[in-house]
Enzyme design. Sequence first.
Site, mmCIF file in Angstrom:
data_model
loop_
_atom_site.group_PDB
_atom_site.id
_atom_site.type_symbol
_atom_site.label_atom_id
_atom_site.label_comp_id
_atom_site.label_asym_id
_atom_site.label_seq_id
_atom_site.Cartn_x
_atom_site.Cartn_y
_atom_site.Cartn_z
ATOM 1 N N CYS A 1 0.837 -1.206 0.000
ATOM 2 C CA CYS A 1 0.000 0.000 0.000
ATOM 3 C C CYS A 1 0.871 1.255 0.000
ATOM 4 C CB CYS A 1 -0.913 -0.040 1.222
ATOM 5 S SG CYS A 1 -1.848 1.470 1.481
ATOM 6 N N CYS B 1 -0.323 4.027 2.310
ATOM 7 C CA CYS B 1 -0.027 3.787 3.732
ATOM 8 C C CYS B 1 1.451 4.051 4.047
ATOM 9 C CB CYS B 1 -0.323 2.341 4.115
ATOM 10 S SG CYS B 1 -1.931 1.755 3.597
ATOM 11 N N ASP B 2 2.347 3.586 3.183
ATOM 12 C CA ASP B 2 3.756 3.489 3.572
ATOM 13 C C ASP B 2 4.723 4.346 2.761
ATOM 14 O OD1 ASP B 2 3.026 1.630 5.494
ATOM 15 O OD2 ASP B 2 3.179 -0.046 4.097
#
Length: 317
Positions: A141, A144-145
């Site tokens: 993701c 997300c990261d």
Amino acid sequence: MSENNANGIAKRELLILGSGPAGLAAALYAARAELAPLVLTGMTLHGQASTTDTIENYPGFPEGIGGTELGQLFQAQAERFGAEITMDVATDIDLKKQPFSVRTYSNEYSVKSLIITTGADPKKLDVLGEKALTGRGVSYCATCDGWFFKDKDIVVVGGGDSALEEGLFLTRFSNSVTIIHRRDELRAGAILQKRAFNNPKMHFIWDSVVTEIIGEDAVEAVQLKNLKTGQETLKETKAVFVAIGHHPNSEMFADQLELDELGYIVVNQKMETSIPGVFAAGEIADPHYRQVVTSAGMGAAAAIQAVRYLEDLEAKE
Ligand SMILES: Cc1cc2nc3c(=O)[nH]c(=O)nc-3n(C[C@H](O)[C@H](O)[C@H](O)COP(=O)(O)OP(=O)(O)OC[C@H]3O[C@@H](n4cnc5c(N)ncnc54)[C@H](O)[C@@H]3O)c2cc1C
């Protein structure tokens, strides 16, 4: 609490399948409407987010929060208002008539309303190092990261729309993004391809697969194999973003609910599926956003609609 009929079938107003952000947000809202919902956890208590060390983009936690900790807080909040959470897995479902029937490993339920939040699992590369380094440079993701890899050189595996979308997003932070693709041309749409080829931070390695992800405590390199020549090379990288698709956990509903071509449950803006009284929320119905906050939001919406549905049903009875 369940009310059992003569056949030992437990009767419930509302059953929620899944204990990720969507399921537990739905449980909170339904519990606060005094429906005493039952949540079946499935095999992954608290869902996918529980497998990550830190979540930095869920509002309300300026310092970030551990995935497991966030799941525990979701659960405690839903239980405080009367949600019941049980370790069990749905195995068979009959949605042909109201009330619906749900079989699990250890029980059978007759339910007036159902919220499905069984999620979609990211497809894995299944190579050495992938599991051990997940959360330490291996990610599924970019939203997300990506932030963690500011000014770093990183790779994205895949050749479809999501690989290019993830790759282009990652160029906001990283020094360079190399797309590793098993073929010599991309499957992504023409506009995305044009944007990717025109972006000076994007690079491409064709006809190649990752055979191993290497690193002690964090990703250091990937071992690549060229499928045409057989040649093996080592590429240094700080992160591997795997973008080869997701697998929606919808097999059980395939003959009963409308699914899209990728297997996601089709819902409208009210989280209603093709069967009245059956709602779906979170990643099982969302091929686009795949976030804790969006999944929880869909779960809340599904519960609000389930409450309205049950009120209408009661008025007709
Ligand atoms: C490693 C990793 C890191 C991530 N990091 C972030 C992040 O930093 N920020 C962010 O916003 N998002 C992050 N995500 C994405 C986020 O976790 C998901 O978007 C979110 O968990 C989706 O919630 P969900 O409730 O729809 O589904 P899931 O979390 O996938 O939960 C599905 C639930 O359904 C249950 N289930 C499945 N089958 C059955 C069945 N037959 N019967 C009963 N239950 C069943 C499972 O056990 C599970 O409890 C990350 C994901 C991963 C994998």
